[in-house]
Design a protein around this motif. Structure first.
Motif, PDB file in Angstrom:
ATOM      1  N   ASN A 139     -97.642 -13.481 -26.001  1.00 54.53           N
ATOM      2  CA  ASN A 139     -98.969 -13.916 -26.428  1.00 54.53           C
ATOM      3  C   ASN A 139    -100.038 -12.842 -26.239  1.00 54.53           C
ATOM      4  O   ASN A 139    -101.204 -13.077 -26.558  1.00 54.53           O
TER       5      ASN A 139
ATOM      6  N   HIS B 202     -96.439 -14.631 -21.812  1.00 53.75           N
ATOM      7  CA  HIS B 202     -95.416 -15.656 -22.012  1.00 53.75           C
ATOM      8  C   HIS B 202     -95.072 -15.689 -23.495  1.00 53.75           C
ATOM      9  O   HIS B 202     -95.772 -15.098 -24.331  1.00 53.75           O
ATOM     10  N   HIS B 203     -93.985 -16.370 -23.801  1.00 53.42           N
ATOM     11  CA  HIS B 203     -93.557 -16.534 -25.195  1.00 53.42           C
ATOM     12  C   HIS B 203     -93.677 -18.009 -25.543  1.00 53.42           C
ATOM     13  O   HIS B 203     -93.135 -18.863 -24.831  1.00 53.42           O
ATOM     14  N   GLU B 204     -94.380 -18.271 -26.615  1.00 53.33           N
ATOM     15  CA  GLU B 204     -94.660 -19.671 -26.970  1.00 53.33           C
ATOM     16  C   GLU B 204     -93.388 -20.437 -27.297  1.00 53.33           C
ATOM     17  O   GLU B 204     -93.233 -21.593 -26.879  1.00 53.33           O
ATOM     18  N   ASN B 205     -92.489 -19.809 -28.038  1.00 47.63           N
ATOM     19  CA  ASN B 205     -91.342 -20.547 -28.589  1.00 47.63           C
ATOM     20  C   ASN B 205     -89.981 -19.950 -28.258  1.00 47.63           C
ATOM     21  O   ASN B 205     -88.979 -20.355 -28.823  1.00 47.63           O
TER      22      ASN B 205
ATOM     23  N   GLU C 253     -95.275 -17.902 -17.777  1.00 44.65           N
ATOM     24  CA  GLU C 253     -95.837 -16.567 -17.595  1.00 44.65           C
ATOM     25  C   GLU C 253     -94.951 -15.739 -16.675  1.00 44.65           C
ATOM     26  O   GLU C 253     -94.501 -16.222 -15.639  1.00 44.65           O
TER      27      GLU C 253
ATOM     28  N   ARG D 299     -89.411 -20.565 -22.373  1.00 44.56           N
ATOM     29  CA  ARG D 299     -90.633 -20.449 -23.179  1.00 44.56           C
ATOM     30  C   ARG D 299     -91.820 -21.048 -22.416  1.00 44.56           C
ATOM     31  O   ARG D 299     -91.671 -22.017 -21.679  1.00 44.56           O
ATOM     32  N   GLY D 300     -92.969 -20.429 -22.584  1.00 40.67           N
ATOM     33  CA  GLY D 300     -94.177 -20.979 -21.983  1.00 40.67           C
ATOM     34  C   GLY D 300     -94.441 -20.537 -20.559  1.00 40.67           C
ATOM     35  O   GLY D 300     -95.530 -20.785 -20.042  1.00 40.67           O
TER      36      GLY D 300
END
Lengths: 119, 119
Positions: A106, A43-46, A82, A79-80
């Motif tokens: 991540n 996933h991408h945090e931001n 998975e 974002r966030g």
């Protein structure tokens, strides 16, 4: 302010899972990538990510569902969340996401691309 | 996280020069628009714009040149650059630009859309 012809850009991309920067605007990158096989869960945090299928089809897997996407379909992965793209056959995909977005988010593994090509 | 099928979205758009929001990510909007005829000369003070042709073709006019774009072609118009899209026949175009971008930029006339539809 030149024309960017997607077909000629994709013709120059020979590796799978290697996003290539085609354009930058408003702090965002437009990337071209060929997928084949299974990517890594991440996933991408931001960063939210847009995937637009140009040719072929693939499946975006989430932990609780999967979405089949064909040419002319797009999906936004917030974002966030998975996700894992899986392509049974080679597919050409346009990505739209913030400049600096790491392809594996991540996760760090052999698929991580710290430096991207430009075309 | 649903699939967005461009063909079915464009099938629901019946007016020309009426950008319709399909998705939002990272403060940016993805819009679908059908062009036909001549738009108004304008520029955007603070926004770069991406135009990606989905079906048909059109001409992006600049003060010093024109660029012909067909399906599968895209172009970035940087902020501050005067431009005018012209379509001899109807064309389907995907736009990527910051949320809040006004279609006629620095100009206000009968083509200005202060409120956009969503599909």
């Amino acid at each position: 302010m030149n024309k960017i012809t997607l077909a000629s850009k994709f013709a120059q991309i020979h590796k799978h899972w290697s996003p290539t920067i085609l354009a930058e605007l408003n702090g965002q990158h437009v990337k071209a990538s060929k997928f084949k096989g299974e990517f890594v869960w991440h996933h991408h945090e931001n960063e939210d990510e847009l995937f637009l299928v140009i040719k072929g089809s693939f499946r975006m897997e989430f932990r609780d569902k999967a979405v089949e996407l064909s040419a002319g379909d797009m999906i936004v992965v917030p974002r966030g969340v998975e996700h894992r793209p899986v392509a049974d056959e080679e597919v050409e995909v346009l990505l739209f996401e913030p400049a600096g977005t790491l392809n594996t988010g991540n996760v760090r593994n052999e698929m991580t691309k710290d430096t991207l090509d430009r075309l």
